[in-house]
Design a protein around this motif. Structure first.
Motif, PDB file in Angstrom:
ATOM      1  N   VAL A  80       0.847  -1.191   0.000  1.00  0.00           N
ATOM      2  CA  VAL A  80       0.000   0.000   0.000  1.00  0.00           C
ATOM      3  C   VAL A  80       0.884   1.242   0.000  1.00  0.00           C
ATOM      4  N   ALA A  81       0.316   2.369  -0.318  1.00  0.00           N
ATOM      5  CA  ALA A  81       1.060   3.637  -0.317  1.00  0.00           C
ATOM      6  C   ALA A  81       0.114   4.674   0.267  1.00  0.00           C
ATOM      7  N   THR A  82       0.654   5.625   1.001  1.00  0.00           N
ATOM      8  CA  THR A  82      -0.202   6.674   1.565  1.00  0.00           C
ATOM      9  C   THR A  82      -0.226   7.814   0.548  1.00  0.00           C
ATOM     10  N   TYR A  83      -1.160   8.726   0.720  1.00  0.00           N
ATOM     11  CA  TYR A  83      -1.274   9.864  -0.193  1.00  0.00           C
ATOM     12  C   TYR A  83       0.017  10.669  -0.104  1.00  0.00           C
ATOM     13  N   GLY A  84       0.543  10.776   1.099  1.00  0.00           N
ATOM     14  CA  GLY A  84       1.773  11.531   1.295  1.00  0.00           C
ATOM     15  C   GLY A  84       2.937  10.864   0.575  1.00  0.00           C
ATOM     16  N   ASP A  85       2.950   9.537   0.594  1.00  0.00           N
ATOM     17  CA  ASP A  85       4.021   8.797  -0.082  1.00  0.00           C
ATOM     18  C   ASP A  85       3.981   9.113  -1.570  1.00  0.00           C
ATOM     19  N   LEU A  86       2.790   9.013  -2.145  1.00  0.00           N
ATOM     20  CA  LEU A  86       2.642   9.258  -3.577  1.00  0.00           C
ATOM     21  C   LEU A  86       3.095  10.662  -3.942  1.00  0.00           C
ATOM     22  N   ALA A  87       2.708  11.625  -3.116  1.00  0.00           N
ATOM     23  CA  ALA A  87       3.095  13.014  -3.389  1.00  0.00           C
ATOM     24  C   ALA A  87       4.617  13.129  -3.367  1.00  0.00           C
ATOM     25  N   ALA A  88       5.236  12.511  -2.364  1.00  0.00           N
ATOM     26  CA  ALA A  88       6.692  12.577  -2.229  1.00  0.00           C
ATOM     27  C   ALA A  88       7.368  11.906  -3.422  1.00  0.00           C
ATOM     28  N   TYR A  89       6.886  10.727  -3.797  1.00  0.00           N
ATOM     29  CA  TYR A  89       7.478  10.010  -4.932  1.00  0.00           C
ATOM     30  C   TYR A  89       7.273  10.790  -6.230  1.00  0.00           C
ATOM     31  N   ALA A  90       6.241  11.623  -6.247  1.00  0.00           N
ATOM     32  CA  ALA A  90       5.948  12.407  -7.451  1.00  0.00           C
ATOM     33  C   ALA A  90       6.757  13.708  -7.437  1.00  0.00           C
ATOM     34  N   GLY A  91       7.550  13.875  -6.373  1.00  0.00           N
ATOM     35  CA  GLY A  91       8.398  15.063  -6.292  1.00  0.00           C
ATOM     36  C   GLY A  91       7.780  16.258  -5.599  1.00  0.00           C
TER      37      GLY A  91
END
Length: 105
Positions: free
Chosen positions: A22-33
């Motif tokens: 799973v990924a958190t919304y914050g994780d996705l944002a971070a991975y997206a830069g």
DNA sequence: ACTGTGACACAGG
DNA sequence: CCCTGTGCCACAG
């Protein structure tokens, strides 16, 4: 890449989350830069295109961010459990299922 | 160009 | 545990 919409980057990342993770919304944002755009990642998921494993995205508390009891909630929980994710008290243990990111898959 | 919005996150109480 | 306030920022209208 730079001209790409943030939402598109988020969607591309979601497509790469492995089954059982799973990924958190914050994780996705971070991975997206955009480490501080967690809220926007949520917006992007609200408008998620079909075909993506959207059920693998949850909030930082290990809880589902869709209305509890809704059909979406039931679907998300069922799919995660089918992938082996265990819920305890309505939560999942993030440390155990969290996706390490696009550079680790 | 400006404003309201929100499937977030985190610190307090 | 719950609830509230604050910071956040891309996006739609």
């Amino acid at each position: 890449m730079s001209g790409e919409r943030f939402a598109e980057r988020v969607h591309a990342l979601v497509a790469r989350i492995p089954s059982g993770n799973v990924a958190t919304y914050g994780d996705l944002a971070a991975y997206a830069g955009r480490p501080r755009a967690a809220r926007q990642a949520g917006y992007a998921m609200h408008r998620c295109p079909p075909g993506l494993p959207w059920h693998r995205v949850i909030n930082a508390q290990g809880r589902l961010s869709v209305a509890a009891g809704s059909t979406a909630w039931l679907t998300q929980r069922r799919r995660l459990e089918e992938e082996g994710v265990v819920f305890m008290g309505g939560r999942i243990e993030l440390a155990r299922y969290r996706w390490a990111g696009p550079n680790e898959d």
